[in-house]
Design a protein around this motif. Structure first.
Motif, PDB file in Angstrom:
ATOM      1  N   PHE A 175       0.882  -1.162   0.000  1.00  0.00           N
ATOM      2  CA  PHE A 175       0.000   0.000   0.000  1.00  0.00           C
ATOM      3  C   PHE A 175       0.920   1.212   0.000  1.00  0.00           C
ATOM      4  O   PHE A 175       1.647   1.439   0.958  1.00  0.00           O
ATOM      5  N   ASP A 247      -3.930   1.874  14.048  1.00  0.00           N
ATOM      6  CA  ASP A 247      -4.937   0.839  13.775  1.00  0.00           C
ATOM      7  C   ASP A 247      -5.197   0.696  12.279  1.00  0.00           C
ATOM      8  O   ASP A 247      -5.547  -0.382  11.799  1.00  0.00           O
ATOM      9  N   TYR A 248      -4.997   1.806  11.533  1.00  0.00           N
ATOM     10  CA  TYR A 248      -5.151   1.705  10.079  1.00  0.00           C
ATOM     11  C   TYR A 248      -4.032   0.837   9.503  1.00  0.00           C
ATOM     12  O   TYR A 248      -4.259  -0.035   8.662  1.00  0.00           O
ATOM     13  N   HIS A 251      -4.651  -2.768  10.265  1.00  0.00           N
ATOM     14  CA  HIS A 251      -5.679  -3.272   9.354  1.00  0.00           C
ATOM     15  C   HIS A 251      -5.066  -3.605   7.990  1.00  0.00           C
ATOM     16  O   HIS A 251      -5.365  -4.641   7.387  1.00  0.00           O
ATOM     17  N   LEU A 252      -4.192  -2.698   7.530  1.00  0.00           N
ATOM     18  CA  LEU A 252      -3.588  -2.922   6.212  1.00  0.00           C
ATOM     19  C   LEU A 252      -2.670  -4.145   6.196  1.00  0.00           C
ATOM     20  O   LEU A 252      -2.509  -4.775   5.151  1.00  0.00           O
ATOM     21  N   VAL A 255      -4.865  -6.930   5.220  1.00  0.00           N
ATOM     22  CA  VAL A 255      -5.342  -6.801   3.831  1.00  0.00           C
ATOM     23  C   VAL A 255      -4.203  -7.080   2.856  1.00  0.00           C
ATOM     24  O   VAL A 255      -4.364  -7.809   1.867  1.00  0.00           O
TER      25      VAL A 255
ATOM     26  N   ASP B 655     -12.349   1.068  -2.686  1.00  0.00           N
ATOM     27  CA  ASP B 655     -11.874  -0.218  -2.193  1.00  0.00           C
ATOM     28  C   ASP B 655     -12.210  -0.273  -0.707  1.00  0.00           C
ATOM     29  O   ASP B 655     -11.587   0.412   0.098  1.00  0.00           O
ATOM     30  N   GLU B 657     -11.746  -2.473   1.435  1.00  0.00           N
ATOM     31  CA  GLU B 657     -10.744  -3.112   2.292  1.00  0.00           C
ATOM     32  C   GLU B 657      -9.646  -2.131   2.700  1.00  0.00           C
ATOM     33  O   GLU B 657      -9.142  -2.177   3.821  1.00  0.00           O
ATOM     34  N   THR B 658      -9.242  -1.296   1.761  1.00  0.00           N
ATOM     35  CA  THR B 658      -8.149  -0.356   2.055  1.00  0.00           C
ATOM     36  C   THR B 658      -8.653   1.073   2.233  1.00  0.00           C
ATOM     37  O   THR B 658      -7.940   1.920   2.759  1.00  0.00           O
ATOM     38  N   GLY B 659      -9.840   1.378   1.744  1.00  0.00           N
ATOM     39  CA  GLY B 659     -10.365   2.744   1.783  1.00  0.00           C
ATOM     40  C   GLY B 659      -9.920   3.599   0.613  1.00  0.00           C
ATOM     41  O   GLY B 659     -10.256   4.786   0.537  1.00  0.00           O
ATOM     42  N   VAL B 660      -9.180   3.023  -0.310  1.00  0.00           N
ATOM     43  CA  VAL B 660      -8.664   3.813  -1.441  1.00  0.00           C
ATOM     44  C   VAL B 660      -9.779   4.129  -2.439  1.00  0.00           C
ATOM     45  O   VAL B 660     -10.589   3.266  -2.779  1.00  0.00           O
ATOM     46  N   PRO B 781      -8.014   7.325   2.669  1.00  0.00           N
ATOM     47  CA  PRO B 781      -8.410   5.921   2.874  1.00  0.00           C
ATOM     48  C   PRO B 781      -8.769   5.650   4.330  1.00  0.00           C
ATOM     49  O   PRO B 781      -9.749   4.953   4.605  1.00  0.00           O
ATOM     50  N   GLU B 782      -7.999   6.220   5.252  1.00  0.00           N
ATOM     51  CA  GLU B 782      -8.286   5.955   6.665  1.00  0.00           C
ATOM     52  C   GLU B 782      -9.654   6.518   7.063  1.00  0.00           C
ATOM     53  O   GLU B 782     -10.417   5.864   7.791  1.00  0.00           O
ATOM     54  N   LEU B 785     -12.343   4.201   5.796  1.00  0.00           N
ATOM     55  CA  LEU B 785     -12.472   2.974   6.589  1.00  0.00           C
ATOM     56  C   LEU B 785     -13.121   3.249   7.941  1.00  0.00           C
ATOM     57  O   LEU B 785     -13.902   2.445   8.440  1.00  0.00           O
ATOM     58  N   ARG B 786     -12.794   4.398   8.530  1.00  0.00           N
ATOM     59  CA  ARG B 786     -13.443   4.726   9.814  1.00  0.00           C
ATOM     60  C   ARG B 786     -14.950   4.900   9.614  1.00  0.00           C
ATOM     61  O   ARG B 786     -15.746   4.461  10.435  1.00  0.00           O
ATOM     62  N   ALA B 790     -14.601  -0.071   9.814  1.00  0.00           N
ATOM     63  CA  ALA B 790     -13.669  -1.187   9.617  1.00  0.00           C
ATOM     64  C   ALA B 790     -12.496  -1.147  10.584  1.00  0.00           C
ATOM     65  O   ALA B 790     -11.752  -2.107  10.685  1.00  0.00           O
ATOM     66  N   LEU B 791     -12.321  -0.013  11.261  1.00  0.00           N
ATOM     67  CA  LEU B 791     -11.213   0.085  12.204  1.00  0.00           C
ATOM     68  C   LEU B 791     -11.752   0.009  13.625  1.00  0.00           C
ATOM     69  O   LEU B 791     -12.941   0.167  13.864  1.00  0.00           O
ATOM     70  N   ASP B 792     -10.825  -0.188  14.533  1.00  0.00           N
ATOM     71  CA  ASP B 792     -11.244  -0.534  15.888  1.00  0.00           C
ATOM     72  C   ASP B 792     -12.045   0.548  16.596  1.00  0.00           C
ATOM     73  O   ASP B 792     -13.038   0.265  17.245  1.00  0.00           O
ATOM     74  N   ASP B 793     -11.595   1.811  16.475  1.00  0.00           N
ATOM     75  CA  ASP B 793     -12.257   2.817  17.326  1.00  0.00           C
ATOM     76  C   ASP B 793     -13.603   3.248  16.776  1.00  0.00           C
ATOM     77  O   ASP B 793     -13.752   3.658  15.668  1.00  0.00           O
TER      78      ASP B 793
END
Lengths: 264, 793
Positions: A175, A247-248, A251-252, A255, B655, B657-660, B781-782, B785-786, B790-793
């Motif tokens: 990535f 955390d991102y 996660h990656l 993936v 995407d 999975e990655t947030g892209v 992307p982050e 995903l948030r 998809a992320l913890d917080d």
């Protein structure tokens, strides 16, 4: 940039000798060093250029391993027929380091010696269980990388090459940090005679590392689905910066591991 | 005789055609002349010592070590520069209540942002100047920094400028109708918080200036990469105590501006002051780190907004609460309140509705000052409006195109006045949407979206209609007391060889102004564009004008060029009529030859007319006017601004999975009135879109809580790059303004205005089935995903 002497030795022995001078520093491709010097963040007395040493340039593809000599550029690795056939994942990794300018100046020895936590090569070296060759010894990858910008190299020790075992299959999934094309998170997954190795770069504050849980899962079931069932590694200890929180990145890791296995 | 723009076969029909750019070969061959290419004799370089603290009191400045560096000539502190350069206060009378403290070229008592210049080192080389600057030791006493926008006005937050009483720079509330009643009676109300990120222009050529002071003439000459040479002439004159007539600003090639180079910068003023003190040329070219910390930033906004609709999707009311933080000073002389003011002026712009309330709150903070950047305020207002419109459509289960159609002003409704009190002469929202839909196969895209969705691939389509303020009148700045010209002029002359020289007050920043002027003048006179030599960017040479900003070059500078060219045509024909003993009305000029208007028979080449006028004037009738130089000026007067409009669409893939976000395609139909040069307009739109995509997906200046700039390099500040850019399809609807013969409105900012909203809506279209929505730019992307959880917080 501060002034420095430029030394161009013709042999490894001469280079080692030149590096014994106080504050002398080796330079290979200079892709990290030169920007650092331009910012006046370093002040070496001399730069010892390793790229003009004939013994340090070239690739030897054998039946069970591939040797990439220390001052070989990323572009040369990417374009080498033997590498492409024996370890296509390694050729592809080299083909996507930075940009064309970086690939035509940067070298494997420079990358491995610098051990930038976001560099691509350390993932391949660790992921394939390669051996780092120096002017004085051979160091197994598992012993070589010792944390961010830290390696087993001694003062003045030169990386003369990296010997990669040829895996059954392997691939690198990265990535990219959009501007630099460094790895925000990159994973090299390999299925070798001796087992499965998964090495992660870009993510950890401790530099390149092996993801043991993924290796165990993949050893019994080499498939993306085997990774899917895993929890992502802990965010604790992952790098957090403006491009991605811990955390991102964690996660990656999962993936990119899936994608590396799928691509292998 | 008017020009039959509708007839492409008319003689000299260069307006409306793509013609070669006269400056392109020069730039492509590396023969451009930028400020850094200039090196007059005795030139020295200046490097600046910049504050490493967001807020600090300045103590002693120790300069001995710097002065000892080989090549260093002098070191200047704030007090020394203040002795020759007076401070400025950036307020405008029509922005009621706007306040800002006096700002010095070099900080005198306090530094108020990381990167503010506090001392200057002058040396024979830039390297020596930098080496000296590194050795200047400033005793800083750090002070508490204000960095959070939303708490800037809280009682416990320190006040940056105690003399001002609080951290509020400006607040404006506009209220039209009865918003509360409309919301109370609405069928649906949608609300959201939006954020646009602080970002900057990143010009390929950094800010650059070279100033010389000639004491023998008492003249200051500045070679300056600027958008507004005449404005800078006034500024230098006023603050360096030089008569305006003794200041000359020359602006040769400029490597991109985007609004960054239309402001007064303390380091540039200090450079001019040093030139005056030392009596020799002084050069300053910002390096990239300096650019990130000292070029103006923009778009640092947080907004709460809501929209009320009825059951048919008609917009009833809009309510907007906009906050922006501008750094420690309002930027001179345009001020830093304009961006927030534009948000108030522009929200809801395409739509007919009655009840509107909008407030902007502009606060001080200890970060780099913000000011006008390409499409000032528009991307923010369009994101708020179009984001809410899409949310309302989703609530109602209505198609996003349909809800827009139900609310656009009808194309035959103009002139209209919006609830924000903006006056629109003539817009084409419906026609533009129609055209957009002919350019994109909507059914195929929706089918592809559904098919992809079935494979777990999430694509989205987003629309954004917009209005864009162009061709400003004095209502923008002049009315507030700023000496910024809304008028522009052009002088056109014919030389003895029959060639034409056009001197214009608008400027070339690389966007093609010279090409536009050359073809307008060519058609106006009746010669080929290559026969026209265009001169811009020299206050001693060109007519007085405003320069290049607010999409005014073609609409105002172009009209002045056309009027002067037509006047020259008339003057030429008057001479030709006397020489040919014909009625001037029966003659025309085509391709550089005087011809019979009827039939087109050649009568007299212009070079022959030039030979007679300049060298054998004795053969012409005594008293015959032979003024082959004509100047005309143009200013808009019927409307404060010429609004344009358009609509954009973005097609992309997320995407999950990655947030892209991968941009797949982008469309823009815009109406800038008469299109003078289709290729240049299309490329302006494309370039503008790219800048908008940067704001949507990549660009963000990061600071930590102490006000430290975290990403001052191209390795960490993400700009859109070619590889990530989608194909862009550009279309036009032409509704010429009736204010001018040319009928052109501006085109330079429309792409930037609408692109971020289109991308936001497309991402949300992709994410909606997953129950996620993003409203905080850039959509990294982050962040995606948030939003997806998809992320913890």
């Amino acid at each position: 940039m501060y002034a420095f002497d430029y030394v161009k030795p013709a042999s490894v022995a001469d280079a080692v000798k030149a590096l014994s001078a106080e504050d002398a520093q080796p330079i290979s491709g200079g892709q990290t060093l030169i920007p650092t010097l331009k910012q006046r963040l370093g002040q070496p007395s001399a730069l010892v250029d390793l790229t003009k040493i004939a013994d340090l340039v070239g690739i030897e593809a054998g039946s069970d391993s591939v040797l990439v000599k220390g001052a070989t550029t990323h572009a040369a690795v990417a374009a080498h027929e033997g590498v492409m056939q024996a370890i296509p994942g390694l050729a592809k990794l080299a083909a996507h380091i930075g940009d064309p300018q970086v690939r035509n100046r940067g070298t494997i020895g420079g990358s491995v010696a610098n051990n930038d936590p976001a560099a691509c090569y350390p993932a391949a070296v660790l992921g394939l269980g390669a051996t780092v060759l120096t002017d004085r010894r051979e160091i197994a990858a598992d012993d070589y990388f010792q944390g961010m910008f830290t390696t087993a190299l001694e003062e003045g020790e030169i990386v003369t090459g990296v010997r990669f075992p040829i895996p059954e299959k392997s691939a690198y999934a990265k990535f990219v940090q959009p501007a630099s094309r460094f790895a925000l998170t990159g994973v090299y997954a390999a299925k070798l005679k001796g087992g499965v190795r998964v090495a992660v770069t870009g993510a950890s504050e401790s530099g390149v590392f092996r993801w043991a849980e993924a290796e165990a899962a993949l050893a019994s079931n080499w498939s993306p689905e085997a990774v899917e069932t895993l929890a992502a590694p802990a965010a604790d200890g992952m790098i957090g910066d403006i491009h991605g929180a811990p955390d991102y990145r964690a996660h990656l890791v999962k993936v990119m591991t899936k994608r590396a296995v799928a691509a292998a | 005789m008017s020009i039959r723009f509708g007839d492409p076969d008319r003689p000299n029909s260069y307006i409306g055609r793509t013609v070669p750019r006269p400056n392109a070969p020069r730039l492509a061959q590396g023969r451009g002349r930028y400020v850094d290419d200039l090196a007059p004799p005795r030139m020295v370089h200046v490097a600046f010592v910049r504050s490493p603290h967001a807020h600090a009191r300045l103590g002693a400045v120790e300069t001995a070590a710097a002065r000892a560096v080989k090549g260093v000539l002098r070191v200047f502190t704030g007090a020394e520069i203040a002795a020759v350069c007076s401070p400025w206060v950036a307020v405008l009378a029509h922005l009621k209540g706007l306040k800002s403290p006096p700002q010095h070229a070099l900080a005198v008592d306090r530094a108020c942002w990381v990167g503010e210049p506090v001392a200057a080192v002058v040396a024979a080389s830039r390297a020596a100047a930098e080496e000296g600057a590194a050795l200047v030791d400033v005793a800083y006493e750090p002070l508490p920094a204000v960095t959070d926008m939303m708490s800037a006005l809280d009682p416990e937050t320190p006040v940056i400028h105690p003399d001002l009483g609080d951290n509020l720079a400006f607040r404006r509330l506009h209220h039209e109708g009865d918003v509360e009643a409309a919301f109370a009676g609405a069928h649906k109300v949608v609300a959201a918080r939006f954020r646009t990120a602080r970002h900057t222009g990143v010009t390929p050529e950094p800010r650059s200036i070279l100033v010389d002071w000639n004491p023998a003439e008492g003249q200051l000459t500045a070679w300056h990469a600027t958008q507004a040479p005449h404005m800078m002439q006034t500024v230098f004159a006023q603050h360096l105590a030089v008569p305006e007539a003794r200041v000359r600003v020359i602006c040769e090639d400029v490597g991109g501006s985007y609004g960054v180079k239309v402001h007064v910068y303390p380091d540039e003023m200090a450079t001019a002051a040093i030139a005056k003190i030392m009596g020799r040329p002084v050069k300053f070219v910002a390096d990239r780190l300096e650019s990130f910390g000292s070029d103006i930033h923009a778009r640092d906004h947080e907004i709460s907004a809501r929209l009320a609709v009825d059951a048919d999707g008609r917009i009833l009311a809009m309510d907007v609460d906009d906050w922006t933080a501008i750094g420690p000073y309002s930027v001179y002389p345009r001020t830093s309140a304009i961006e927030g003011n534009q948000v108030v002026n522009l929200c809801g712009g395409p739509y007919a509705f009655a009840d509107y309330r909008a407030q902007t709150t502009v606060v001080f903070q200890n970060k780099t000052p913000t000011c006008q950047y390409r499409a000032v305020g528009h991307p923010i207002a369009v994101a708020i409006t179009e984001g809410l419109v899409d949310m309302a459509a989703a609530e109602l289960g209505m198609d996003p195109v349909e809800i827009r159609r139900r609310n656009f002003y009808a194309d035959d409704a103009y002139p209209v006045t919006s609830p924000a009190k903006m006056r629109f002469e003539g817009l084409s929202h419906h026609a533009s949407m129609d055209k957009l839909l002919t350019l994109m196969d909507l059914d195929a895209l929706r089918a592809d979206q559904a098919e992809a969705r079935s494979r777990g691939v999430h694509r989205g389509l987003g629309f954004a209609s917009f209005i864009e303020l162009t061709n400003p009148s004095p209502f923008m700045y002049g009315i507030g007391g700023a000496r910024i010209s809304a008028q522009d002029g052009c002088t056109v002359r014919m030389d003895p060889d029959g060639s034409i020289v056009a001197l214009s007050g608008v400027t070339e920043q690389g966007q093609g102004t010279e090409a536009m002027l050359s073809q307008v003048v060519a058609e106006g006179v009746g010669v080929r564009p290559e026969a026209v030599r265009v001169v811009t960017g020299d206050t001693q040479v060109t007519p007085y004008g405003g320069g290049t900003w607010a999409s005014r070059g073609a609409g105002i500078g172009g009209e002045a060029a056309l009027l002067s060219a037509r006047a020259l045509r008339g003057a030429i024909l008057e001479v030709a009529a006397a020489m040919l003993q014909a009625d001037a009305a029966t003659l025309d000029i085509r391709d550089g030859v005087v011809v019979d208007a009827e039939g087109g028979a050649a009568r007299l080449p212009l070079e022959e007319l030039g030979r007679i006028v300049y060298f054998r004037g004795d053969t012409l009738p005594k008293g015959l006017p032979r003024e082959l130089v004509q100047t005309r000026h143009f200013i808009t007067s019927d409307y404060p601004f010429a609004f344009t409009n358009g609509v954009q669409a973005s097609w992309l893939e997320v995407d999950v999975e990655t947030g892209v976000v991968t941009l797949l395609k982008h469309w823009c139909v815009e109406d800038c009135g008469r299109v003078i040069n289709p290729q240049l307009v299309d490329e302006q739109i494309r370039g503008g879109i790219v800048q908008g995509l940067g704001g949507a997906l990549y660009e963000e200046i990061h600071y930590d809580a102490d006000g430290q700039l975290l990403n001052g390099s191209m390795a960490d500040y993400l700009v859109p790059m070619a590889a990530e850019m989608p194909d862009m399809v550009i279309g036009h609807v032409e509704t010429p303004t009736r204010e001018s013969m040319l009928g052109a409105k501006g085109a330079g900012e429309a792409g930037t205005a609408g692109a971020p909203a289109a991308v936001m809506n497309a991402i949300n279209d992709a994410l909606r089935p997953l129950g996620a929505q993003v409203t905080e730019m850039p959509f990294t992307p982050e962040r995606i995903l948030r939003a997806l959880g998809a992320l913890d917080d």
